[in-house]
Design a protein around this motif. Structure first.
Motif, short mmCIF file in Angstrom:
data_model
loop_
_atom_site.label_atom_id
_atom_site.label_comp_id
_atom_site.label_asym_id
_atom_site.label_seq_id
_atom_site.Cartn_x
_atom_site.Cartn_y
_atom_site.Cartn_z
N GLU A 329 0.81 -1.21 0.00
CA GLU A 329 0.00 0.00 0.00
C GLU A 329 0.85 1.27 0.00
OE1 GLU A 329 -4.31 0.31 1.93
OE2 GLU A 329 -2.70 0.53 3.39
N GLY A 330 1.96 1.24 0.69
CA GLY A 330 2.69 2.50 0.86
C GLY A 330 4.13 2.49 0.42
N ASN A 331 4.54 1.49 -0.37
CA ASN A 331 5.95 1.40 -0.73
C ASN A 331 6.15 1.28 -2.23
OD1 ASN A 331 7.50 1.30 1.88
ND2 ASN A 331 6.06 -0.36 2.24
N ARG A 332 7.30 1.78 -2.68
CA ARG A 332 7.68 1.67 -4.08
C ARG A 332 8.05 0.22 -4.38
NH1 ARG A 332 9.99 6.57 -6.03
NH2 ARG A 332 11.64 5.39 -7.06
N TYR A 333 7.97 -0.15 -5.66
CA TYR A 333 8.30 -1.51 -6.04
C TYR A 333 9.76 -1.84 -5.77
CZ TYR A 333 4.23 -3.87 -7.91
OH TYR A 333 3.05 -4.55 -8.03
N THR A 334 10.64 -0.84 -5.86
CA THR A 334 12.06 -1.11 -5.58
C THR A 334 12.26 -1.57 -4.14
OG1 THR A 334 12.36 1.25 -5.15
CG2 THR A 334 12.97 0.44 -7.33
N VAL A 335 11.50 -0.98 -3.21
CA VAL A 335 11.58 -1.38 -1.80
C VAL A 335 11.02 -2.79 -1.62
CG1 VAL A 335 10.80 -0.85 0.54
CG2 VAL A 335 11.44 1.01 -1.01
N ILE A 336 9.86 -3.04 -2.22
CA ILE A 336 9.23 -4.36 -2.09
C ILE A 336 10.12 -5.42 -2.73
CG2 ILE A 336 7.18 -5.73 -2.63
CD1 ILE A 336 5.63 -3.05 -2.78
N ASP A 337 10.73 -5.08 -3.88
CA ASP A 337 11.65 -6.02 -4.54
C ASP A 337 12.75 -6.47 -3.58
OD1 ASP A 337 10.34 -5.97 -6.95
OD2 ASP A 337 11.63 -4.45 -7.84
N PHE A 338 13.30 -5.50 -2.84
CA PHE A 338 14.41 -5.82 -1.94
C PHE A 338 13.94 -6.72 -0.79
CE2 PHE A 338 17.35 -4.78 1.59
CZ PHE A 338 18.51 -5.23 1.00
N TRP A 339 12.81 -6.40 -0.19
CA TRP A 339 12.31 -7.23 0.91
C TRP A 339 11.93 -8.62 0.41
CZ3 TRP A 339 11.19 -6.00 6.24
CH2 TRP A 339 11.72 -4.76 6.63
N ASN A 340 11.46 -8.69 -0.83
CA ASN A 340 11.09 -9.98 -1.39
C ASN A 340 12.28 -10.94 -1.49
OD1 ASN A 340 10.64 -11.46 -4.41
ND2 ASN A 340 9.02 -11.69 -2.91
N LYS A 341 13.48 -10.39 -1.65
CA LYS A 341 14.67 -11.23 -1.74
C LYS A 341 14.93 -12.01 -0.45
CE LYS A 341 16.99 -8.17 -5.05
NZ LYS A 341 18.13 -7.24 -5.27
N PHE A 342 14.36 -11.55 0.67
CA PHE A 342 14.58 -12.19 1.96
C PHE A 342 13.38 -13.05 2.38
CE2 PHE A 342 17.51 -8.70 1.79
CZ PHE A 342 18.64 -9.14 2.48
N SER A 343 12.48 -13.30 1.43
CA SER A 343 11.28 -14.07 1.73
C SER A 343 11.63 -15.48 2.21
CB SER A 343 10.40 -14.17 0.47
OG SER A 343 9.31 -15.02 0.67
#
Length: 577
Positions: A329-343
């Motif tokens: 809801e509140g984050n850019r895709y670049t931020v989500i991309d980075f967190w996704n790497k640690f899924s």
């Protein structure tokens, strides 16, 4: 060697794209000295429509930026317009420069166009003679580097330049649907040799124009063996990649534990109550950069006022649980991309208490120790100490402002890699833990209490906080065990305390102090001292095999247990009074 070979030898690599790591130089002015012969380089970059590139005439290009003057009269109307001249052709006689410049006296000033800066909302950072522009949304630093001022002193220009990160320039060109064309003028003096003589053929000058450059060679009337070479030309730095590449579209993220790709729409509308899990290793990345604010209790991270990953919870020893709707809801895709790497999958969560829970539990017992200790001695001697006077920390203020603003706690709550935690990291963590519970102990109130208990100053004058606290705890224990009143029987109690050869109430704190000193005072017996300190903390040295994570866990538990025992004892003493 024929004429063209000689000319291309003189031109050298001017037509190659020159990069400085990630950066492309888009504007430059400087004079360099080559064997006492001067060479002046003047460069700028034009934003050109792709269809006009073939109409650029090399003999016409000029990196000098044209701008209207300001005239002070009643009907004055100033319309700032910066332009470069590339050709007589329509659309090329007033081309938009990427870098604007102006001259004042012997000063030339460079500044990248404000349209570029505002497109990415870049923020300036000032150095001594350079301006750096950062993209704080990402964050991405040094997007643009500008050395803005060139000073001219008799045929010599000091260096000025503008350098831009290639990826940002490429994106900007896509926004603008333009091509970046670098235009340059190179003027250099060289000695006349056989090849130059062949080009001149006994004439005073030589001119030849090619597609991308024009070369002029002129003799000096007052210098027999020197000629001036001037090269005017252009080269395409970057083309608008939109014309040649299909636009990449984001299809979604694969989160372990959730079936199918997750897009923003799906996260917000189809699975808004679902959660994803990431390894808490991600926190180590942000903890290493003070620009980020890490909230260790929850695992959330924020970056200035640009973005924040919130609605998080620490789970088990190694995971962070995040509400998927709030993440998208509140984050850019670049931020989500980075967190996704640690899924990680929920099955990968390791049960148990994580480092933050241990740190919080220990810290709260330290706070409680401060309250109980000062309450007891305020009662015994009618003092007026607060817990802050003793432990140097204002618990009420910390609770009010939030623990994320509590630096000593944040230091001991930082991520611990369960698979690899070195001895150096272990010693560093012990130092941080000692800062919280050791260095914060205030010597002044402890010394006052020791003096009120009438310990000889000749003995205690060299003692610091821990030794003073040990005396006080020993005094109270003997009073409790013997039934002697601590206020009425000072002489007897002090005498018995001084008969004790070794105190043990704070042995864990002393052991941690020994460990943190190993880094600064390496001696031949460092290994022996480390092993003794580990043993005092209840750790078997031989059980450690290069990974000190279990030892770190045990240190927290040992200090926690030490304060728990102290608090129970002090509470029992207080109740008896």
């Amino acid at each position: 060697m024929d004429k063209n070979q000689i000319i291309y030898k003189l031109v050298g690599n001017l037509l190659d794209i020159q990069t400085d790591g990630e950066h492309i130089t888009v504007a430059e002015l400087k004079t360099i000295d080559k064997n006492e012969l001067k060479e002046t380089i003047d460069v700028n970059t034009a934003l050109v429509s792709p269809s006009l590139i073939n109409k650029i005439k090399s003999s016409h290009v000029n990196p000098y930026v044209n701008l209207p003057g300001a005239y002070y009269r009643e009907d004055y109307e100033y319309k700032p317009l910066f332009s470069l001249y590339l050709s007589k052709s329509s659309g090329l006689n007033k081309v938009e420069p990427l870098v604007v410049s102006w001259c004042s006296g012997n000063h030339t000033t460079f500044m990248i166009d404000q349209g570029f800066l505002s497109a990415f909302k870049l923020s300036p950072r000032l150095l001594v003679d350079e301006i750096l522009w950062d993209d704080l949304k990402e964050p991405e630093y040094d997007v643009v580097k500008i050395k803005p001022l060139s000073e001219y002193e008799f045929i010599v220009h000091s260096e000025a330049y503008v350098k831009v990160k290639k990826d940002y320039l490429k994106t900007y060109l896509e926004f603008r649907k333009k091509v970046a064309v670098q235009v340059f003028t190179i003027k250099k003096d060289i000695e006349i040799d056989e090849e130059i003589s062949r080009l001149l053929k006994n004439k005073q000058y030589f001119i030849e124009e090619f597609k991308q450059f024009e070369i002029r060679i002129s003799k000096f009337e007052h210098k027999e063996n020197i000629v001036r070479i001037e090269i005017n030309g252009f080269k395409v730095l970057l083309e608008n990649s939109v014309q040649n590449e299909k636009e990449e579209t984001v299809t979604g993220h694969c989160w372990r534990g959730i079936d199918g790709l997750v897009t923003e729409w799906r996260a917000r509308h189809e699975i808004p109550f679902e959660h994803v899990y990431v390894s808490d290793k991600i926190l180590a990345v942000y903890e290493a950069d003070e620009d980020y604010e890490v909230h260790p209790l929850s695992g959330s991270v924020s970056y200035r006022n640009q973005w924040a990953v919130t609605h998080c919870d620490r789970v088990g020893k190694n995971a962070i649980k995040i509400n998927i709707k709030k993440l998208y809801e509140g984050n850019r895709y670049t931020v989500i991309d980075f967190w996704n790497k640690f899924s990680i999958h929920p099955s990968e969560i390791i049960e148990g208490e994580n480092i933050v829970e241990k740190a919080e539990r220990l810290t709260r017992k330290f706070f409680l120790f401060g309250r109980i200790f000062t309450g007891l001695f305020n009662h015994l001697f009618e003092l007026n100490y607060s817990a802050k006077d003793l432990i140097g920390l204002d618990e009420e203020h910390i609770e009010y402002t939030g623990w994320s603003e509590f630096p000593e706690f944040n230091a001991i709550a930082q991520h611990v890699d369960l698979k690899s935690f070195s001895k150096e990291q272990f010693i560093s963590r012990c130092k941080k833990l000692y800062i919280l519970v050791g260095e914060n102990l205030q010597e002044k109130p402890l010394r006052k209490i020791v003096n009120m208990l009438e310990f000889p100053v000749s003995i205690t004058k060299e003692f610091r906080s821990i030794k003073l606290l040990e005396l006080i705890i020993a005094y109270l224990k003997i009073s409790d065990e013997s039934g002697l009143q601590p206020v009425d029987n000072k002489e007897t109690l002090v005498e018995r305390v001084l008969e004790i050869k070794k105190f043990n109430a704070l042995v864990e704190l002393s052991a941690m102090n020994s460990i943190r000193q190993l880094d600064a005072h390496k001696t031949n017996d460092s290994k022996t001292r480390l092993h003794k300190a580990l043993t005092d903390l209840g750790i078997q040295p031989n059980a450690i095999s290069n990974n000190y994570v279990d030892a770190t866990w045990k240190v927290y538990d040992s200090i926690d247990e030490m304060f728990e025992n102290l608090n129970m004892f002090l509470s029992s003493v207080y109740d008896l009074r």
